[in-house]
Design a protein around this motif. Structure first.
Motif, PDB file in Angstrom:
ATOM      1  N   GLY A 229     -70.655 -41.540  -4.335  1.00 34.38           N
ATOM      2  CA  GLY A 229     -70.497 -42.749  -5.135  1.00 34.38           C
ATOM      3  C   GLY A 229     -71.141 -42.651  -6.500  1.00 34.38           C
ATOM      4  N   ILE A 230     -71.283 -41.436  -7.023  1.00 30.86           N
ATOM      5  CA  ILE A 230     -71.872 -41.248  -8.346  1.00 30.86           C
ATOM      6  C   ILE A 230     -70.727 -41.018  -9.331  1.00 30.86           C
ATOM      7  CG2 ILE A 230     -73.447 -39.843  -9.741  1.00 30.86           C
ATOM      8  CD1 ILE A 230     -74.925 -39.132  -7.185  1.00 30.86           C
ATOM      9  N   TYR A 231     -70.478 -42.002 -10.174  1.00 29.21           N
ATOM     10  CA  TYR A 231     -69.306 -42.000 -11.043  1.00 29.21           C
ATOM     11  C   TYR A 231     -69.588 -41.282 -12.362  1.00 29.21           C
ATOM     12  CZ  TYR A 231     -66.967 -45.026  -7.728  1.00 29.21           C
ATOM     13  OH  TYR A 231     -66.379 -45.506  -6.592  1.00 29.21           O
ATOM     14  N   PRO A 232     -68.518 -40.918 -13.095  1.00 25.21           N
ATOM     15  CA  PRO A 232     -68.702 -40.140 -14.332  1.00 25.21           C
ATOM     16  C   PRO A 232     -69.698 -40.745 -15.309  1.00 25.21           C
ATOM     17  CG  PRO A 232     -66.393 -40.151 -13.711  1.00 25.21           C
ATOM     18  CD  PRO A 232     -67.090 -41.079 -12.759  1.00 25.21           C
ATOM     19  N   SER A 233     -69.706 -42.066 -15.439  1.00 23.43           N
ATOM     20  CA  SER A 233     -70.650 -42.673 -16.389  1.00 23.43           C
ATOM     21  C   SER A 233     -72.100 -42.422 -15.966  1.00 23.43           C
ATOM     22  CB  SER A 233     -70.391 -44.173 -16.494  1.00 23.43           C
ATOM     23  OG  SER A 233     -70.543 -44.797 -15.216  1.00 23.43           O
ATOM     24  N   MET A 234     -72.327 -42.452 -14.650  1.00 20.86           N
ATOM     25  CA  MET A 234     -73.672 -42.185 -14.139  1.00 20.86           C
ATOM     26  C   MET A 234     -74.032 -40.718 -14.335  1.00 20.86           C
ATOM     27  SD  MET A 234     -73.170 -44.385 -10.640  1.00 20.86           S
ATOM     28  CE  MET A 234     -74.784 -44.018  -9.975  1.00 20.86           C
ATOM     29  N   ILE A 235     -73.079 -39.837 -14.079  1.00 18.00           N
ATOM     30  CA  ILE A 235     -73.313 -38.402 -14.288  1.00 18.00           C
ATOM     31  C   ILE A 235     -73.658 -38.140 -15.751  1.00 18.00           C
ATOM     32  CG2 ILE A 235     -72.225 -36.124 -14.281  1.00 18.00           C
ATOM     33  CD1 ILE A 235     -70.563 -37.079 -11.861  1.00 18.00           C
ATOM     34  N   ALA A 236     -72.894 -38.755 -16.651  1.00 18.71           N
ATOM     35  CA  ALA A 236     -73.129 -38.557 -18.082  1.00 18.71           C
ATOM     36  C   ALA A 236     -74.525 -39.004 -18.471  1.00 18.71           C
ATOM     37  CB  ALA A 236     -72.070 -39.317 -18.884  1.00 18.71           C
ATOM     38  N   ARG A 237     -74.948 -40.163 -17.978  1.00 17.10           N
ATOM     39  CA  ARG A 237     -76.269 -40.684 -18.341  1.00 17.10           C
ATOM     40  C   ARG A 237     -77.375 -39.770 -17.825  1.00 17.10           C
ATOM     41  NH1 ARG A 237     -75.542 -45.182 -16.401  1.00 17.10           N
ATOM     42  NH2 ARG A 237     -76.685 -45.073 -14.431  1.00 17.10           N
ATOM     43  N   ARG A 238     -77.251 -39.321 -16.583  1.00 19.69           N
ATOM     44  CA  ARG A 238     -78.296 -38.470 -16.003  1.00 19.69           C
ATOM     45  C   ARG A 238     -78.383 -37.111 -16.697  1.00 19.69           C
ATOM     46  NH1 ARG A 238     -78.461 -38.835  -9.442  1.00 19.69           N
ATOM     47  NH2 ARG A 238     -78.246 -41.085  -9.159  1.00 19.69           N
ATOM     48  N   CYS A 239     -77.241 -36.602 -17.151  1.00 12.75           N
ATOM     49  CA  CYS A 239     -77.203 -35.239 -17.729  1.00 12.75           C
ATOM     50  C   CYS A 239     -77.239 -35.248 -19.250  1.00 12.75           C
ATOM     51  CB  CYS A 239     -75.956 -34.506 -17.256  1.00 12.75           C
ATOM     52  SG  CYS A 239     -75.854 -34.322 -15.463  1.00 12.75           S
ATOM     53  N   GLU A 240     -77.433 -36.429 -19.853  1.00 12.94           N
ATOM     54  CA  GLU A 240     -77.509 -36.550 -21.306  1.00 12.94           C
ATOM     55  C   GLU A 240     -76.248 -36.008 -21.967  1.00 12.94           C
ATOM     56  OE1 GLU A 240     -81.126 -34.844 -22.756  1.00 12.94           O
ATOM     57  OE2 GLU A 240     -82.342 -35.720 -21.180  1.00 12.94           O
ATOM     58  N   MET A 241     -75.100 -36.431 -21.435  1.00  7.55           N
ATOM     59  CA  MET A 241     -73.791 -36.062 -21.972  1.00  7.55           C
ATOM     60  C   MET A 241     -72.980 -37.336 -22.165  1.00  7.55           C
ATOM     61  SD  MET A 241     -73.166 -32.807 -19.405  1.00  7.55           S
ATOM     62  CE  MET A 241     -71.592 -32.332 -20.114  1.00  7.55           C
ATOM     63  N   THR A 242     -71.844 -37.230 -22.850  1.00 10.88           N
ATOM     64  CA  THR A 242     -70.987 -38.397 -23.046  1.00 10.88           C
ATOM     65  C   THR A 242     -70.013 -38.524 -21.881  1.00 10.88           C
ATOM     66  OG1 THR A 242     -69.325 -37.134 -24.257  1.00 10.88           O
ATOM     67  CG2 THR A 242     -71.127 -38.111 -25.540  1.00 10.88           C
ATOM     68  N   PRO A 243     -69.622 -39.748 -21.523  1.00  9.62           N
ATOM     69  CA  PRO A 243     -68.640 -39.917 -20.452  1.00  9.62           C
ATOM     70  C   PRO A 243     -67.323 -39.203 -20.741  1.00  9.62           C
ATOM     71  CG  PRO A 243     -69.741 -41.998 -20.929  1.00  9.62           C
ATOM     72  CD  PRO A 243     -70.166 -41.036 -21.987  1.00  9.62           C
ATOM     73  N   SER A 244     -66.936 -39.141 -22.006  1.00  9.08           N
ATOM     74  CA  SER A 244     -65.672 -38.453 -22.326  1.00  9.08           C
ATOM     75  C   SER A 244     -65.777 -36.963 -22.032  1.00  9.08           C
ATOM     76  CB  SER A 244     -65.313 -38.676 -23.802  1.00  9.08           C
ATOM     77  OG  SER A 244     -66.329 -38.153 -24.657  1.00  9.08           O
ATOM     78  N   ARG A 245     -66.966 -36.400 -22.286  1.00 15.06           N
ATOM     79  CA  ARG A 245     -67.158 -34.973 -21.982  1.00 15.06           C
ATOM     80  C   ARG A 245     -67.061 -34.731 -20.483  1.00 15.06           C
ATOM     81  NH1 ARG A 245     -66.364 -30.004 -23.942  1.00 15.06           N
ATOM     82  NH2 ARG A 245     -68.061 -28.540 -23.468  1.00 15.06           N
ATOM     83  N   ILE A 246     -67.673 -35.609 -19.680  1.00 15.87           N
ATOM     84  CA  ILE A 246     -67.580 -35.473 -18.230  1.00 15.87           C
ATOM     85  C   ILE A 246     -66.132 -35.603 -17.785  1.00 15.87           C
ATOM     86  CG2 ILE A 246     -68.296 -36.471 -16.016  1.00 15.87           C
ATOM     87  CD1 ILE A 246     -70.539 -35.050 -17.528  1.00 15.87           C
ATOM     88  N   GLY A 247     -65.403 -36.543 -18.395  1.00 16.54           N
ATOM     89  CA  GLY A 247     -63.992 -36.705 -18.059  1.00 16.54           C
ATOM     90  C   GLY A 247     -63.177 -35.453 -18.368  1.00 16.54           C
ATOM     91  N   GLU A 248     -63.470 -34.792 -19.488  1.00 16.80           N
ATOM     92  CA  GLU A 248     -62.764 -33.557 -19.845  1.00 16.80           C
ATOM     93  C   GLU A 248     -63.030 -32.461 -18.819  1.00 16.80           C
ATOM     94  OE1 GLU A 248     -64.143 -32.628 -23.709  1.00 16.80           O
ATOM     95  OE2 GLU A 248     -62.828 -34.065 -24.734  1.00 16.80           O
ATOM     96  N   VAL A 249     -64.277 -32.383 -18.379  1.00  7.43           N
ATOM     97  CA  VAL A 249     -64.623 -31.367 -17.385  1.00  7.43           C
ATOM     98  C   VAL A 249     -63.893 -31.643 -16.076  1.00  7.43           C
ATOM     99  CG1 VAL A 249     -66.500 -30.436 -15.978  1.00  7.43           C
ATOM    100  CG2 VAL A 249     -66.872 -30.871 -18.415  1.00  7.43           C
ATOM    101  N   MET A 250     -63.887 -32.908 -15.640  1.00  5.72           N
ATOM    102  CA  MET A 250     -63.251 -33.249 -14.365  1.00  5.72           C
ATOM    103  C   MET A 250     -61.744 -33.042 -14.430  1.00  5.72           C
ATOM    104  SD  MET A 250     -65.513 -36.587 -13.241  1.00  5.72           S
ATOM    105  CE  MET A 250     -64.742 -36.733 -11.625  1.00  5.72           C
ATOM    106  N   ALA A 251     -61.166 -33.182 -15.630  1.00  5.56           N
ATOM    107  CA  ALA A 251     -59.718 -32.983 -15.796  1.00  5.56           C
ATOM    108  C   ALA A 251     -59.356 -31.517 -16.005  1.00  5.56           C
ATOM    109  CB  ALA A 251     -59.217 -33.817 -16.978  1.00  5.56           C
ATOM    110  N   GLY A 252     -60.368 -30.651 -16.069  1.00 10.23           N
ATOM    111  CA  GLY A 252     -60.102 -29.231 -16.246  1.00 10.23           C
ATOM    112  C   GLY A 252     -59.852 -28.824 -17.673  1.00 10.23           C
ATOM    113  N   ARG A 253     -60.106 -29.727 -18.634  1.00  9.36           N
ATOM    114  CA  ARG A 253     -59.862 -29.402 -20.043  1.00  9.36           C
ATOM    115  C   ARG A 253     -61.079 -28.800 -20.738  1.00  9.36           C
ATOM    116  NH1 ARG A 253     -57.505 -34.560 -19.696  1.00  9.36           N
ATOM    117  NH2 ARG A 253     -59.265 -35.488 -20.844  1.00  9.36           N
TER     118      ARG A 253
END
Length: 446
Positions: free
Chosen positions: A41-65
């Motif tokens: 239940g750890i969503y991209p926005s939470m991952i981004a905050r914990r890892c000091e990254m932007t949510p869009s960057r996490i989204g790109e990684v999850m989409a394989g881009r």
């Protein structure tokens, strides 16, 4: 109360999930993030905050881009998401170890103390003038015997409590004996003083080694060699080289360890005063070096030689006093440890257990070492409950001794428990650590 600024631990079910383990191993962060979303239940926005990254960057990684390959980013992911370092191919992270078990291998910066600095030029307080006056008094065999008795007492207390508190007294006595050596005396007295100074220098080096202050230890061991060479005491030189070999093993320099113990054996075998007990001890140190290198056949050969020499010991052997500690229980426990270093846990366990039953109970540091070794061999065989019980029993002894080496053995065993962090017996062991050690900031949970 929970620390609001401290990242939450991941569920153990996720960290032990084969798919998660494989995704971390190959650093497939698209899968890692997806599994965290679905199973924790750890969503991209939470991952981004914990890892000091932007949510869009996490989204790109999850989409394989996009892919994450920079080491500093991978370390931020490990620290922010509380993924154990070994799962991502990193070194153990600082947050994985409780504060009380944080490694404290203390060494003096090279700029402050050159490695080859000779401890003969020890800093001295104002009482050196008093010691100089004492140096002008006459000395006889009774004085030498008093020095030797004090050294035996130092070693006894070192075994019981560790050497940290003893070191000032030992260094002071070493300084005093070095002052005595500046006066002209009969050869028998002068040679006796050299032997005493060498033993005090070795003891000082040993206390620094036990405190994991390796540069200082090496300097005092070198001084002990120099002093012993003055009187051509080859067996004692072999003993000092064996100490240096053991230190190299702790420093993860097995090739140096083997070279040093080989030099020790050369010194001993060329000496008139060699005894089977000395040769047995040196063969066991050779076994340690080979085991650390993974040389199975050579380890077994050296173990066999140690036992053969020990079987040749006679009651009337003129053993030097410094080797008396190498008795039958010590031979047995060292044999077990050598097998343990090779990964032969099933062979090692009964040997170490037997030696622990027979060891002198006043040797608290040795018993703590050996109990943690026993626990490690039990854990290597999958005997988690038994290993934790053994280690728990060792904790009280370990905390009664001021020894960084003991703490190191505890840390190593503690780290090996990480895959079993949620097991009740491991949680109980961690609770016992909290009772006996200063408050901790972390947990066994990855």
């Amino acid at each position: 109360m929970p620390d609001a600024h401290r990242p939450q631990e991941l569920p153990s079910r996720l960290l032990t999930d084969p798919e998660m383990i494989d995704a971390c191993r190959v650093r497939d962060f698209a899968r890692v993030f997806q599994l965290m979303k679905v199973k924790a239940g750890i969503y991209p926005s939470m991952i981004a905050r914990r890892c000091e990254m932007t949510p869009s960057r996490i989204g790109e990684v999850m989409a394989g881009r996009a892919q994450l390959r920079h080491m500093d980013v991978i370390e931020r992911i490990s620290d922010g998401l509380r993924i154990p370092g070994h799962m991502l191919g990193l070194a153990r992270r600082a947050w994985e170890t409780p504060q009380a078990l944080a490694a404290s291998e203390r060494t003096t910066p090279q700029a402050d103390e050159p490695e080859k600095a000779a401890p003969a030029s020890l800093p001295g307080p104002d009482v050196d003038s008093i010691l100089a006056m004492a140096a002008r008094t006459s000395l006889g065999p009774a004085t030498l015997e008093a020095f030797r008795s004090s050294i035996e007492d130092y070693w006894r207390r070192d075994d019981q409590h560790g050497g940290e508190a003893l070191r000032p007294a030992v260094v002071g006595q070493l300084r005093h004996v070095i002052e005595l050596l500046k006066e002209s005396r009969p050869p028998s007295i002068q040679n006796g003083l050299y032997g005493i100074a060498a033993e005090l220098a070795r003891l000082t080096g040993w206390t620094y080694f036990d405190a994991r202050q390796y540069n200082q230890a090496r300097a005092y061991f070198a001084e002990a060699l120099r002093l012993a060479k003055e009187i051509n005491d080859r067996p004692f030189m072999a003993n000092v080289l064996a100490c240096m070999s053991l230190q190299a093993t702790y420093q993860d320099k097995p090739a140096d360890s083997l070279a040093l113990v080989t030099a020790a054996q050369d010194q001993a075998r060329s000496a008139l005063g060699k005894t089977p007990r000395v040769l047995s001890m040196l063969s066991m140190r050779e076994a340690f070096a080979h085991a650390t290198l993974g040389n199975r056949d050579d380890t077994h050969r050296a173990i066999g030689e140690a036992h053969r020499y020990f079987g040749e010991i006679q009651r009337d052997d003129d053993d030097p006093s410094w080797v008396y500690y190498f008795n039958e229980p010590k031979l047995i426990v060292d044999t077990g440890i050598a097998h343990g270093r090779l990964g032969e846990a099933a062979t090692a366990e009964p040997l170490i257990a037997d030696a622990l039953q027979r060891e002198d109970r006043t040797n608290q540091r040795g018993r703590a070492f050996h109990a943690f070794w026993l626990a490690r061999t039990q854990l290597d065989q999958g005997k988690l409950d038994q290993a934790c019980r053994t280690a728990t029993q060792a904790l009280e002894t370990a905390t009664a001794v001021a020894s960084e080496r003991v703490s190191g053995h505890l840390r190593e065993f503690y780290g090996q428990l990480a895959p079993h962090a949620q097991e009740p017996v491991v949680l109980a062991f961690e609770a016992r650590i909290r009772e006996l050690l200063p408050p901790v900031s972390g947990s066994l949970r990855p």
